[in-house]
Design an enzyme around this catalytic site. Structure first.
Site, PDB file in Angstrom:
ATOM      1  N   HIS A   1      30.997  57.918   5.703  1.00 13.04           N
ATOM      2  CA  HIS A   1      31.505  58.136   7.062  1.00 13.04           C
ATOM      3  C   HIS A   1      33.012  58.359   7.070  1.00 13.04           C
ATOM      4  CE1 HIS A   1      31.480  58.102  11.389  1.00 13.04           C
ATOM      5  NE2 HIS A   1      32.222  57.003  11.466  1.00 13.04           N
TER       6      HIS A   1
ATOM      7  N   ASN B   1      36.011  51.132  11.423  1.00 15.15           N
ATOM      8  CA  ASN B   1      36.359  51.933  10.259  1.00 15.15           C
ATOM      9  C   ASN B   1      37.265  51.172   9.292  1.00 15.15           C
ATOM     10  OD1 ASN B   1      35.065  54.460  10.367  1.00 15.15           O
ATOM     11  ND2 ASN B   1      36.355  55.075  12.077  1.00 15.15           N
TER      12      ASN B   1
ATOM     13  N   GLY C   1      34.705  43.170  20.141  1.00 18.52           N
ATOM     14  CA  GLY C   1      35.764  44.160  20.326  1.00 18.52           C
ATOM     15  C   GLY C   1      35.491  44.947  21.597  1.00 18.52           C
TER      16      GLY C   1
ATOM     17  N   GLY D   1      39.100  50.543  22.939  1.00 18.27           N
ATOM     18  CA  GLY D   1      38.849  51.931  23.306  1.00 18.27           C
ATOM     19  C   GLY D   1      37.411  52.363  23.118  1.00 18.27           C
TER      20      GLY D   1
ATOM     21  N   ASP E   1      28.629  61.506  13.140  1.00 22.84           N
ATOM     22  CA  ASP E   1      28.661  62.665  12.249  1.00 22.84           C
ATOM     23  C   ASP E   1      27.535  63.640  12.580  1.00 22.84           C
ATOM     24  OD1 ASP E   1      30.823  61.508  10.886  1.00 22.84           O
ATOM     25  OD2 ASP E   1      29.466  60.359   9.606  1.00 22.84           O
TER      26      ASP E   1
END
Length: 336
Positions: free
Chosen positions: A180, A120, A8, A12, A151
């Site tokens: 998360h 995610n 990937g 972004g 986090d």
């Protein structure tokens, strides 16, 4: 010699993450894969005067297999970004299939690689990777990680801002455990190093506000970008930070500790302590882990927390268990 693969890499998160990895002198090989633009990103990065040789691959001609051959560390930021009003769970419907297919490629081409999952919702995508590896008979719980470093980065930054000491941000480390996403994120400000002042820890209003901000920091970014993206740059920074710790640990450096969402059986003894501290048999949890040449060396205990921090556990565990089951169910019965 360390070969890192980014799956990937044209996205972004993937592009700034690849840039940061290219600037790391320990990385000697950087392999980039995406469904579009990966070769162009690779050529662009290859002009930077650091040791890593960069190659880019697309799906044709077994591009995924070529990218993964010889991989030691594989980072997965692939997937669609969040848009305004979209939760991490909304992302699952799209990103689950992407992560499943990439995990299948890793399991069949580079089963011994350390797999670092950014895509995610991490609470569900890490179980997807684990279940794929189990189905292929190559599962090693010590080598699969969910990247939750952002986090900790947020908690440390926001606490320094609240104290009006911006220079403290780079020195402060606030442990964050749980998962998360949303209520599963549990910042433990009472264990911060260096310790936070009592006036901060005893101010419930401040703690509640900052805890909420850490939990929903991603929403803050999505709103600020007004539909044009999500937390990509900060996530790339956090991802690169975790990759560096893994590289250092694999290279033999001792006492490397990092927070990460792991399968608790990766260290049966340490995992048992976590389950005892939580009072439940949850199979995954984000917690501080000591890293070593084999991956997870030791899962560290949660330790002492305040009454306020403890009060957040029940809601976090309920949501986390649902997230984990969602990931496992996605692979159960699937033909891989």
């Amino acid at each position: 010699m360390v070969k890192v693969v980014v799956l990937g890499a044209a996205g972004g998160i993937g592009q700034p993450l690849s840039l940061l990895l290219k600037t790391n002198p320990v990385v000697t090989g950087l392999s980039l894969y995406d469904i579009v633009n990966a070769p162009g990103v690779a050529v662009d990065l290859s002009h930077i005067n650091t040791p890593a040789k960069v190659e880019g691959f697309l799906p044709p001609n077994e591009g995924l297999k070529q990218a993964l051959t010889g991989a030691e560390i594989v980072v997965i930021p692939a997937g669609v970004p969040r848009k305004p009003g979209m939760t991490r769970d909304d992302l699952f419907k799209i990103n689950a299939g992407i992560v499943r297919d990439l995990a299948t490629g890793i399991a069949t081409t580079a089963p011994k690689a350390f797999v670092l999952v950014i895509s995610n919702p991490v609470n569900s995508t890490v179980p997807i990777v684990v279940e794929v590896f189990k189905k292929h008979g190559v599962f090693d719980p010590k080598r699969i990680f969910g990247v939750t470093t952002l986090d900790v980065v947020r908690a440390s930054t926001f606490a320094a801002e609240a104290l009006q000491e911006p220079s403290l941000a780079s020195k402060l480390v606030v442990p964050v455990i749980g998962g998360h996403s949303g209520v599963t994120i549990l910042p433990i400000f009472s264990q911060a190093q260096p310790p936070l002042p009592a006036s901060f820890l005893e101010n419930k209003e401040t703690l509640e506000a900052i805890t909420h901000r850490v939990r929903y920091g991603g929403d803050e970014v999505v709103k600020a970008k007004d539909g044009a993206g999500s937390a990509t740059l900060s996530m790339a920074y956090a991802g690169a930070t975790f990759v560096e710790k893994v590289v250092r640990a694999v290279s033999g450096e001792k006492n490397i500790v990092a927070p990460t969402f792991v399968y608790l059986e990766s260290d049966a003894a340490g995992g048992a302590v976590i389950k005892q501290e939580l009072g439940t048999d949850v199979p995954y949890f984000s917690v501080n882990v000591e890293l070593g040449p084999s991956g997870v060396e030791k899962i560290l205990p949660i330790g002492k927390v305040t009454a306020y921090e403890k009060s957040l556990f029940a809601g976090a565990l309920s949501e986390l268990e649902t997230n984990i089951k969602t990931g496992v169910s996605f692979i159960d019965g699937a033909k891989l």
